[in-house]
Write a protein that holds these residues in place. Structure first.
Motif, PDB file in Angstrom:
ATOM      1  N   VAL A   1       2.890  17.986   3.975  1.00  0.00           N
ATOM      2  CA  VAL A   1       3.455  17.374   2.564  1.00  0.00           C
ATOM      3  C   VAL A   1       2.521  18.190   1.025  1.00  0.00           C
ATOM      4  N   ALA A   2       3.818  17.940   0.187  1.00  0.00           N
ATOM      5  CA  ALA A   2       2.517  17.885  -1.104  1.00  0.00           C
ATOM      6  C   ALA A   2       3.223  16.134  -1.978  1.00  0.00           C
ATOM      7  N   GLY A   3       1.997  15.878  -2.131  1.00  0.00           N
ATOM      8  CA  GLY A   3       2.381  14.135  -2.555  1.00  0.00           C
ATOM      9  C   GLY A   3       1.570  12.504  -1.102  1.00  0.00           C
ATOM     10  N   GLN A   4       1.102  13.565   0.190  1.00  0.00           N
ATOM     11  CA  GLN A   4       0.435  12.800   1.594  1.00  0.00           C
ATOM     12  C   GLN A   4      -0.976  12.374   0.837  1.00  0.00           C
ATOM     13  N   GLY A   5      -1.495  11.408   1.246  1.00  0.00           N
ATOM     14  CA  GLY A   5      -2.667  11.339   0.934  1.00  0.00           C
ATOM     15  C   GLY A   5      -2.717  10.468  -0.202  1.00  0.00           C
ATOM     16  N   LEU A   6      -4.089  10.598  -0.474  1.00  0.00           N
ATOM     17  CA  LEU A   6      -4.605  10.631  -2.276  1.00  0.00           C
ATOM     18  C   LEU A   6      -4.849  12.040  -2.564  1.00  0.00           C
TER      19      LEU A   6
ATOM     20  N   ASN B   1      12.657  13.836   8.120  1.00  0.00           N
ATOM     21  CA  ASN B   1      14.223  14.131   8.059  1.00  0.00           C
ATOM     22  C   ASN B   1      13.873  16.221   7.801  1.00  0.00           C
ATOM     23  N   GLY B   2      13.426  16.747   9.029  1.00  0.00           N
ATOM     24  CA  GLY B   2      13.826  18.675   8.531  1.00  0.00           C
ATOM     25  C   GLY B   2      12.820  18.917   8.465  1.00  0.00           C
ATOM     26  N   LEU B   3      10.908  18.089   8.270  1.00  0.00           N
ATOM     27  CA  LEU B   3      10.066  18.885   8.425  1.00  0.00           C
ATOM     28  C   LEU B   3       9.075  19.481   8.969  1.00  0.00           C
ATOM     29  N   PRO B   4       8.218  20.115   9.480  1.00  0.00           N
ATOM     30  CA  PRO B   4       8.325  20.731  10.864  1.00  0.00           C
ATOM     31  C   PRO B   4       6.863  20.325  11.546  1.00  0.00           C
TER      32      PRO B   4
ATOM     33  N   CYS C   1       0.478  -1.265  -0.193  1.00  0.00           N
ATOM     34  CA  CYS C   1      -0.027  -0.352   0.032  1.00  0.00           C
ATOM     35  C   CYS C   1       0.480   1.393   0.193  1.00  0.00           C
ATOM     36  N   HIS C   2       1.453   1.189   0.726  1.00  0.00           N
ATOM     37  CA  HIS C   2       2.623   2.393   0.605  1.00  0.00           C
ATOM     38  C   HIS C   2       3.696   2.470  -0.017  1.00  0.00           C
ATOM     39  N   LEU C   3       4.068   2.635  -1.730  1.00  0.00           N
ATOM     40  CA  LEU C   3       4.665   2.352  -2.910  1.00  0.00           C
ATOM     41  C   LEU C   3       6.210   2.707  -2.236  1.00  0.00           C
ATOM     42  N   ASP C   4       6.407   2.188  -3.093  1.00  0.00           N
ATOM     43  CA  ASP C   4       8.486   2.437  -2.644  1.00  0.00           C
ATOM     44  C   ASP C   4       8.720   2.789  -1.580  1.00  0.00           C
ATOM     45  N   GLU C   5       8.349   2.230  -1.337  1.00  0.00           N
ATOM     46  CA  GLU C   5       8.647   1.921   1.339  1.00  0.00           C
ATOM     47  C   GLU C   5       8.549   3.391   1.221  1.00  0.00           C
ATOM     48  N   GLY C   6       7.218   3.185   0.685  1.00  0.00           N
ATOM     49  CA  GLY C   6       5.916   5.176   1.327  1.00  0.00           C
ATOM     50  C   GLY C   6       7.410   6.374   0.446  1.00  0.00           C
ATOM     51  N   ARG C   7       7.405   6.107  -0.259  1.00  0.00           N
ATOM     52  CA  ARG C   7       8.225   6.946  -1.031  1.00  0.00           C
ATOM     53  C   ARG C   7       7.123   7.804  -2.076  1.00  0.00           C
ATOM     54  N   LYS C   8       6.366   6.891  -2.476  1.00  0.00           N
ATOM     55  CA  LYS C   8       5.725   7.365  -3.869  1.00  0.00           C
ATOM     56  C   LYS C   8       4.479   8.391  -3.613  1.00  0.00           C
ATOM     57  N   LYS C   9       4.880   9.718  -4.030  1.00  0.00           N
ATOM     58  CA  LYS C   9       3.780  11.180  -3.633  1.00  0.00           C
ATOM     59  C   LYS C   9       1.948  10.685  -4.454  1.00  0.00           C
ATOM     60  N   PHE C  10       1.570  10.247  -3.598  1.00  0.00           N
ATOM     61  CA  PHE C  10      -0.304  10.105  -4.126  1.00  0.00           C
ATOM     62  C   PHE C  10      -0.303   8.328  -3.643  1.00  0.00           C
TER      63      PHE C  10
ATOM     64  N   LEU D   1       2.146   8.356   0.524  1.00  0.00           N
ATOM     65  CA  LEU D   1       3.848   8.518   1.057  1.00  0.00           C
ATOM     66  C   LEU D   1       3.671   8.215   3.285  1.00  0.00           C
ATOM     67  N   LEU D   2       4.292   7.966   3.081  1.00  0.00           N
ATOM     68  CA  LEU D   2       5.233   8.166   4.271  1.00  0.00           C
ATOM     69  C   LEU D   2       6.491   9.581   5.253  1.00  0.00           C
ATOM     70  N   VAL D   3       6.385   9.930   4.129  1.00  0.00           N
ATOM     71  CA  VAL D   3       7.583  11.451   4.170  1.00  0.00           C
ATOM     72  C   VAL D   3       6.551  12.115   4.898  1.00  0.00           C
ATOM     73  N   GLY D   4       6.854  12.585   6.257  1.00  0.00           N
ATOM     74  CA  GLY D   4       6.200  13.585   6.418  1.00  0.00           C
ATOM     75  C   GLY D   4       5.357  12.817   7.526  1.00  0.00           C
TER      76      GLY D   4
END
Length: 332
Positions: free
Chosen positions: A168-173, A160-163, A91-100, A103-106
């Motif tokens: 984050v652009a691309g989070q969620g769907l 990393n480094g996010l407030p 579900c979290h594609l590219d180990e959580g690094r793919k936009k939409f 994404l796990l970034v953020g």
């Protein structure tokens, strides 16, 4: 370093059982933040060979090959936390690094936060365990165990480094235009046969890497049946799976250039959520305030008077209008 520039609009996040970003009450009541379109993630393979570096790398491996570490076929029965042989990255594609692609970034900086599903504040560990008990159809990881520490370490590095509460652009769907009719699982069956069956199997059984019992997981995951996500998972909600399919499937598709028309994505998603899958107990306890329940939650009880079928397949506009009316009455 990963530098990513947004190519489209940021949609409202969604809760998954499968995902770690969603539309929650606390966020909805705050002023919208400007989207974060550029971020930096350390090269995980180059992190020092210290406890943190090892934890992060183990966390990435857990996301990539969950079945091999905590799946139901691992040799050590005490480590069988997942109840199916899926991987988080299904579900979290590219180990959580793919936009939409969920994404796990953020995700790390979104917690703690209020959960409408639980009616209380939850931690990042709570959210991980929600995935374990729903998408992975298993049992919670111990909060102080190495697996939980590793998953949290990996998710932390991706933020990393996010407030705090970064948008984050691309989070969620993203959010496709919804149908003004119920999504049609019968029509979706033909779309599935023509576009999905070659990878996921005509019976939704997926493609195993080995044989049952070898803990090697799937090359292509099952979409229903005993080894898939359960009925309490976010991916069992029509809006979630339809938008995920539209922007990511067939595998390799990007949201920049979807391959399925929106109507086809809605109907094939309806076909998938109409199929049998494991049942999660005590779903009636979800969303203590039933007016906070997502319009596409496919299980009752509901406070709006609409049927389970309409909550499963739509159309959702009338449900939203009634929920808004009922909430307005509460506020008087």
């Amino acid at each position: 370093m990963m530098v990513d520039r947004v190519l489209g609009r940021l949609a409202a996040g969604l809760v998954l059982f499968v995902g770690l970003a969603g539309a929650e009450r606390a966020q909805a009541q705050s002023a919208p933040a400007a989207p974060v379109t550029v971020w930096s993630v350390p090269d995980i393979d180059h992190l020092p060979d210290d406890e943190n570096g090892r934890l992060v790398r183990y966390g990435r491996s857990l996301v990539a090959a969950t079945y091999a570490h905590v799946g139901p076929e691992v040799a050590d029965a005490s480590r069988r936390y997942a109840g199916n042989n899926l991987a988080c990255r299904n579900c979290h594609l590219d180990e959580g690094r793919k936009k939409f692609g969920l994404l796990l970034v953020g995700a790390f900086v979104d917690y703690p936060r209020y959960s409408t599903r639980r009616g209380e504040d939850v931690s990042i560990e709570d959210r991980v365990n929600s995935c374990m008990t729903r998408s992975m159809n298993g049992r919670p990881l111990p909060a102080d165990g190495r697996e939980m520490q590793a998953l949290v370490a990996y998710i932390r590095v991706l933020s990393n480094g996010l407030p705090k509460d970064a948008a984050v652009a691309g989070q969620g769907l993203r959010a496709m235009a919804e149908l003004d009719r119920p999504a049609d699982p019968t029509r979706g069956a033909g779309i599935y046969r023509d576009n999905c069956a070659r990878c996921h199997g005509i019976g939704g059984e997926g493609v195993r890497r080995g044989v049952r019992g070898d803990a090697l997981g799937y090359a292509t995951p099952p979409l229903w049946g005993e080894d898939s996500f359960n009925d309490g998972a976010g991916m069992n909600r029509l809006i979630t799976i339809a938008n995920f399919v539209h922007d990511n499937m067939p595998n390799g598709t990007s949201w920049v250039m979807p391959r399925l028309p929106p109507e086809d994505a809605w109907d094939v998603a309806a076909f998938v959520v109409s199929q049998p899958r494991p049942r999660k107990g005590d779903l009636a306890a979800d969303f203590p305030d039933k007016l906070d329940k997502p319009v596409d939650a496919p299980y009752g009880p509901y406070a709006d008077g609409f049927s389970e079928s309409q909550h499963r397949y739509g159309p959702f506009g009338p449900i939203r209008a009634e929920v808004a009316r009922l909430k307005a009455g509460q506020s008087r």
